[in-house]
Design a protein around this motif. Structure first.
Motif, PDB file in Angstrom:
ATOM      1  N   SER A 167       0.657  -1.258   0.053  1.00 61.33           N
ATOM      2  CA  SER A 167      -0.010  -0.068  -0.024  1.00 61.33           C
ATOM      3  C   SER A 167       0.832   1.159  -0.066  1.00 61.33           C
ATOM      4  CB  SER A 167      -0.935  -0.131   1.208  1.00 61.33           C
ATOM      5  OG  SER A 167      -1.788   1.023   1.123  1.00 61.33           O
ATOM      6  N   GLY A 170       2.393   2.184  -3.357  1.00 62.60           N
ATOM      7  CA  GLY A 170       1.573   2.633  -4.466  1.00 62.60           C
ATOM      8  C   GLY A 170       0.862   1.519  -5.188  1.00 62.60           C
ATOM      9  N   GLU A 173      -4.666  -0.197  -2.758  1.00 66.37           N
ATOM     10  CA  GLU A 173      -5.178   0.686  -1.914  1.00 66.37           C
ATOM     11  C   GLU A 173      -6.292   0.092  -1.035  1.00 66.37           C
ATOM     12  OE1 GLU A 173      -7.187   3.942  -4.006  1.00 66.37           O
ATOM     13  OE2 GLU A 173      -5.167   4.973  -4.607  1.00 66.37           O
ATOM     14  N   GLY A 182      -3.982   0.053  -6.893  1.00 68.44           N
ATOM     15  CA  GLY A 182      -3.199   1.244  -6.605  1.00 68.44           C
ATOM     16  C   GLY A 182      -2.754   1.907  -7.914  1.00 68.44           C
TER      17      GLY A 182
END
Length: 227
Positions: A167, A170, A173, A182
């Motif tokens: 997370s 990136g 999410e 992400g």
């Protein structure tokens, strides 16, 4: 004062790691062939290549194949990641890519085929339709932990270490105990290279048992490579 727009865009990509397709400079990159050639040539001279998949909402950069060994080959061993990810986190990343991106691409391919007659832009500049924006669907954390926790070091390790790390970088999410795509997940692997390995490998049987992969075919991959 004249600005070096290519250098500016490359600097932003390196510093920020990814940029949305809606970004003004990124949109120029996707429609201005001369500007794109300049950016790609400058990246190539530094061992980098552009990541700009038509169905990804973001663009980024990666190592060229020729320079991968200079980064990943350390002490006679091939590192699984240059981001400090342990092997179990890399394995989890592959699973999440298969669970989220492969079905998403199937839905995007269906949407792209439906609008093909109306599409007048080059394939590289194809706009993300509402269908494509909605194509990415999340995975419930408890389902992921139940199905793959034992295979990847235990539920606690995944929940406390691997998922938070992915997370922060990136790739995913996490919202209301659901794992969503992400900005970097779609760009994490070369789709044309990775998808056949998954679809033809052991992971394919496991995903199909859970109804994740149904009609994703290698024919779609070949069509995408030819476009």
């Amino acid at each position: 004062m004249n600005q070096d727009h290519a250098a500016r865009l490359i600097a932003r990509l390196l510093a920020l790691r990814y940029l949305p397709r809606e970004d003004k400079e990124v949109r120029r990159l996707l429609v201005d062939a001369g500007f794109r050639d300049e950016v790609e040539q400058r990246l190539a001279t530094n061992g980098l290549r552009l990541l700009a998949h038509p169905f990804s909402a973001y663009v980024g950069v990666a190592l060229t194949r020729e320079c991968e060994s200079a980064v990943f080959e350390q002490n006679d061993a091939w590192q699984s990641s240059n981001l400090g990810l342990p092997k179990d986190a890399v394995a989890l990343l592959v699973i999440l890519w298969a669970l989220i991106i492969l079905p998403k691409r199937e839905r995007q391919q269906s949407g792209e085929s439906a609008q093909k007659e109306e599409q007048t832009e080059m394939f590289e500049t194809v706009k993300l339709t509402p269908l494509a924006h909605e194509a990415s669907r999340g995975i419930a954390e408890n389902v992921l932990l139940e199905d793959y926790g034992k295979l990847l070091g235990g539920k606690a390790r995944l929940q406390q270490f691997a998922l938070p790390q992915l997370s922060r970088l990136g790739f995913i999410e996490r919202k209301n105990k659901v794992i969503h795509e992400g900005p970097l997940l779609d760009l994490a692997f070369d789709y044309a290279e990775m998808a056949p390995r998954i679809l033809q490998g052991a992971l394919s049987d496991l995903l199909k048992q859970r109804g994740i992969l149904r009609d994703v075919t290698l024919g779609e991959l070949h069509n995408e490579e030819e476009s």
